[in-house]
Design an enzyme around this catalytic site. Sequence first.
Site, PDB file in Angstrom:
ATOM      1  N   ARG A  22       0.826  -1.207   0.000  1.00  0.00           N
ATOM      2  CA  ARG A  22       0.000   0.000   0.000  1.00  0.00           C
ATOM      3  C   ARG A  22       0.858   1.255   0.000  1.00  0.00           C
ATOM      4  O   ARG A  22       0.504   2.277  -0.565  1.00  0.00           O
ATOM      5  CB  ARG A  22      -0.916  -0.005   1.224  1.00  0.00           C
ATOM      6  CG  ARG A  22      -2.044  -1.019   1.113  1.00  0.00           C
ATOM      7  CD  ARG A  22      -2.912  -1.032   2.352  1.00  0.00           C
ATOM      8  NE  ARG A  22      -4.069  -1.900   2.169  1.00  0.00           N
ATOM      9  CZ  ARG A  22      -4.899  -2.229   3.141  1.00  0.00           C
ATOM     10  NH1 ARG A  22      -4.696  -1.773   4.366  1.00  0.00           N
ATOM     11  NH2 ARG A  22      -5.927  -3.019   2.904  1.00  0.00           N
ATOM     12  N   CYS A  59       3.302 -12.092   2.219  1.00  0.00           N
ATOM     13  CA  CYS A  59       3.421 -11.781   3.650  1.00  0.00           C
ATOM     14  C   CYS A  59       2.208 -11.047   4.197  1.00  0.00           C
ATOM     15  O   CYS A  59       2.040 -10.956   5.415  1.00  0.00           O
ATOM     16  CB  CYS A  59       4.652 -10.900   3.898  1.00  0.00           C
ATOM     17  SG  CYS A  59       6.217 -11.604   3.371  1.00  0.00           S
ATOM     18  N   ALA A  60       1.382 -10.470   3.336  1.00  0.00           N
ATOM     19  CA  ALA A  60       0.275  -9.631   3.799  1.00  0.00           C
ATOM     20  C   ALA A  60      -0.802 -10.467   4.463  1.00  0.00           C
ATOM     21  O   ALA A  60      -1.082 -11.597   4.055  1.00  0.00           O
ATOM     22  CB  ALA A  60      -0.306  -8.852   2.628  1.00  0.00           C
ATOM     23  N   ALA A  61      -1.430  -9.904   5.507  1.00  0.00           N
ATOM     24  CA  ALA A  61      -2.502 -10.625   6.192  1.00  0.00           C
ATOM     25  C   ALA A  61      -3.251  -9.675   7.107  1.00  0.00           C
ATOM     26  O   ALA A  61      -2.749  -8.627   7.491  1.00  0.00           O
ATOM     27  CB  ALA A  61      -1.945 -11.777   7.018  1.00  0.00           C
ATOM     28  N   ALA A  63      -4.010  -9.609  10.686  1.00  0.00           N
ATOM     29  CA  ALA A  63      -3.474 -10.315  11.841  1.00  0.00           C
ATOM     30  C   ALA A  63      -4.282  -9.969  13.086  1.00  0.00           C
ATOM     31  O   ALA A  63      -5.437  -9.542  12.985  1.00  0.00           O
ATOM     32  CB  ALA A  63      -1.996  -9.974  12.014  1.00  0.00           C
ATOM     33  N   SER A 105       1.139 -19.231  10.114  1.00  0.00           N
ATOM     34  CA  SER A 105       1.336 -18.965  11.535  1.00  0.00           C
ATOM     35  C   SER A 105       1.424 -20.258  12.313  1.00  0.00           C
ATOM     36  O   SER A 105       0.737 -21.240  11.993  1.00  0.00           O
ATOM     37  CB  SER A 105       0.171 -18.127  12.082  1.00  0.00           C
ATOM     38  OG  SER A 105       0.217 -18.062  13.503  1.00  0.00           O
ATOM     39  N   TYR A 131      -8.315 -15.845  13.527  1.00  0.00           N
ATOM     40  CA  TYR A 131      -7.095 -15.627  12.742  1.00  0.00           C
ATOM     41  C   TYR A 131      -6.459 -16.953  12.350  1.00  0.00           C
ATOM     42  O   TYR A 131      -6.141 -17.192  11.172  1.00  0.00           O
ATOM     43  CB  TYR A 131      -6.109 -14.783  13.549  1.00  0.00           C
ATOM     44  CG  TYR A 131      -4.715 -14.727  12.963  1.00  0.00           C
ATOM     45  CD1 TYR A 131      -4.464 -14.005  11.804  1.00  0.00           C
ATOM     46  CD2 TYR A 131      -3.656 -15.406  13.568  1.00  0.00           C
ATOM     47  CE1 TYR A 131      -3.180 -13.956  11.254  1.00  0.00           C
ATOM     48  CE2 TYR A 131      -2.374 -15.364  13.035  1.00  0.00           C
ATOM     49  CZ  TYR A 131      -2.151 -14.637  11.886  1.00  0.00           C
ATOM     50  OH  TYR A 131      -0.887 -14.594  11.349  1.00  0.00           O
TER      51      TYR A 131
END
Length: 313
Positions: A22, A59-61, A63, A105, A131
């Site tokens: 972003r 890698c985006a999430a 969380a 995770s 999550y």
Amino acid sequence: GSAVVKRLMEQSDRYDVVAVGRSGTFTETDGFRFVSGLELNKADGWVAALQGVDVVVHCAARAHVMNDRSVDPLAEFRHVNVDGALGLARQAFEAGVRRFLFVSSVKVHGEHTNNRAPFREVDELSPQDAYAISKLEAECKLRDYCSEVGMELVVIRPPLVYGPGVKGNFQSLLRLCNLPVPLPFGSMKNKRSLVYVGNLADFIVQCVASPKTRDEEFLVSDDEALSLSELLAEIRRAEKRSPLSVSVPVLFFRVVGTLLGKTEAVDRLTGALVIDSSKARTVLNWSPPYSVREGLQATVDDYNRRKRSGELV
């Protein structure tokens, strides 16, 4: 994500890098470009951005969300962590990507390792919160899709990640260690695995090209697990402070947690969560390049810098 980009750029003789986010403070150079304005759940622009890319590191999430006010938290997590990841995988395959690396995770295994051996990749999966459920669902759907189309998949399951810029509960610990008073956690002997962001980024980069990691899952952590009392003592050491701890019985915290409706938070505070990362080390002959002390010192130094600059309120 930025730590992975930095580690890849240190090997610019081997990799050309496209970073998608972003926002960012990256400077485009030969072999590196930054793309902004794309959304995980929208197809627009992804195929063009991924042209010529061999490997995607996702890698985006969404969380851990403090004070989540969503009507349906699981639906919100699924929207980003499941639908977003699967949509990106489809766009990646359409663009000709051959390998998809997904950061999941350790929480897909469960919340603690109390009275049991450390988690291993072959253990039963038992996610407990929205999550973790979304992360496991993403793993399953990505595995099915990648198997169907012939795209390689690598899954990495880290524990709590710390390092410069860390937020959430770990930042709260840093703030706590700044107080010039004894901390009441001397009795907390529960071991918990952590991973310094520099170590995680290094392992991710090792997985980018190695044929040994194809269609594998990995748990990855620092060299040693720390109890809460040990972690706080190390943070205070990095602050050049005395540990200043007192031993309040664990039962006291559990009683208070029950009275305040904070049972889950106390369970995380007092419970063990240790992983066995021997597979990651054996398959790739990998070892963390940074010690726990080095990682915590870098984290504390950055926290103090942000505090002095007014970035932290």
